[in-house]
Enzyme design. Structure first.
Site, PDB file in Angstrom:
ATOM      1  N   SER A 108      -7.064   1.199  -1.222  1.00 19.58           N
ATOM      2  CA  SER A 108      -7.609   2.541  -1.428  1.00 19.58           C
ATOM      3  C   SER A 108      -9.085   2.552  -1.051  1.00 19.58           C
ATOM      4  CB  SER A 108      -7.366   2.976  -2.880  1.00 19.58           C
ATOM      5  OG  SER A 108      -7.668   4.341  -3.052  1.00 19.58           O
ATOM      6  N   GLU A 218      -1.103   9.122  -0.453  1.00 19.19           N
ATOM      7  CA  GLU A 218      -0.623   8.146   0.515  1.00 19.19           C
ATOM      8  C   GLU A 218      -0.338   8.778   1.877  1.00 19.19           C
ATOM      9  OE1 GLU A 218      -0.177   4.118   1.313  1.00 19.19           O
ATOM     10  OE2 GLU A 218      -1.065   5.269  -0.322  1.00 19.19           O
ATOM     11  N   HIS A 248       0.827   6.232  -3.369  1.00 21.55           N
ATOM     12  CA  HIS A 248      -0.488   5.599  -3.560  1.00 21.55           C
ATOM     13  C   HIS A 248      -0.546   4.883  -4.911  1.00 21.55           C
ATOM     14  CE1 HIS A 248      -4.432   5.190  -1.788  1.00 21.55           C
ATOM     15  NE2 HIS A 248      -5.012   5.477  -2.927  1.00 21.55           N
TER      16      HIS A 248
END
Length: 248
Positions: A108, A218, A248
């Site tokens: 991330s 994501e 994500h």
């Protein structure tokens, strides 16, 4: 300013070292890599694992000022920590790296930070990786998306303008992996992401967050990764890439 906790796993004879950067909700007790993965097992494959602890919403960069929204007392100086303190300390402690250089990888916010730190500090790093990172921060709407995301990170809310300044500041480009591709020539670069679809690690109790936050984040990471790949290809930068089911 201040001290940074670092946890590391090493084994005699290991010949490589990777620094693993955390995501936006990094904690101050343990790295998310240690909490949620078995990345420490890499020591059995000849790779030392180093995990800096803390830095939620920091993007592992030097901020312009403390975040005034949540009363932060001192501005983040993570770029200083990693390039000026951590890498030299690893050498002093005998952590091995191919050709004396290390790998740096993150997830991330740690993913795009790893690419920038690696590209701008070739004296320390010869390979960098981004897992579900945001590799085109200057894309239209991206700064607004990050602004909203950082309002929801504890201790919330974070003022993103205290990081690199207003959206038109040159620092946004200086810290964008997309605009640092030319500095990656000769490095080994790894980028990957999920596709936003539910995968085998999506658990039933988390369906709401996974669907309305995880999938959205994501898909954005996937789009950013594809743009980064195209730009790297046009500049002759070789990448290792992967795709997977997952949010994500």
């Amino acid at each position: 300013p201040g001290n940074v906790k670092v946890r590391a796993w090493t084994r005699p004879g290991n010949y490589k070292t990777v620094i693993m950067l955390d995501g936006m909700r990094a904690q101050y007790d343990y790295s998310g890599w240690e909490i949620n993965t078995n990345v420490q097992e890499m020591v059995k494959s000849g790779v030392n694992v180093v995990e800096p602890i803390g830095g939620p919403a920091s993007f592992y960069t030097d901020w312009n000022a403390p975040s005034n929204f949540n009363g932060q007392q001192r501005r983040y100086m993570w770029e200083c920590v990693i390039q000026n303190r951590l890498a030299p300390a690893l050498r002093q402690k005998g952590f091995k790296g191919k050709g004396g250089k290390y790998a740096i990888m993150g997830v991330s916010m740690g993913g795009n930070a790893a690419l920038v730190l690696g590209a701008q500090n070739r004296q320390h790093f010869d390979r960098a990786g981004s897992l579900s990172g945001y590799n085109f921060l200057s894309a239209p709407g991206m700064r607004t998306a990050l602004r909203l995301a950082m309002l929801d990170v504890d201790p919330k809310p974070w003022n993103i303008d205290a990081m690199w300044g207003p959206p038109w500041s040159i620092r946004w480009f200086q810290n964008d992996p997309f605009w640092n591709i030319g500095l990656m020539r000769g490095m080994k670069v790894f980028v990957g992401s999920g596709n936003g679809l539910f995968g085998r690690y999506n658990a039933l109790p988390n369906v709401f967050d996974d669907l309305f936050k995880g999938s959205t984040l994501e898909v954005l990471a996937l789009a950013q990764r594809k743009a980064f790949e195209v730009a790297a290809f046009t500049q002759g930068i070789n990448l290792t890439t992967y795709d997977a089911n997952g949010t994500h």
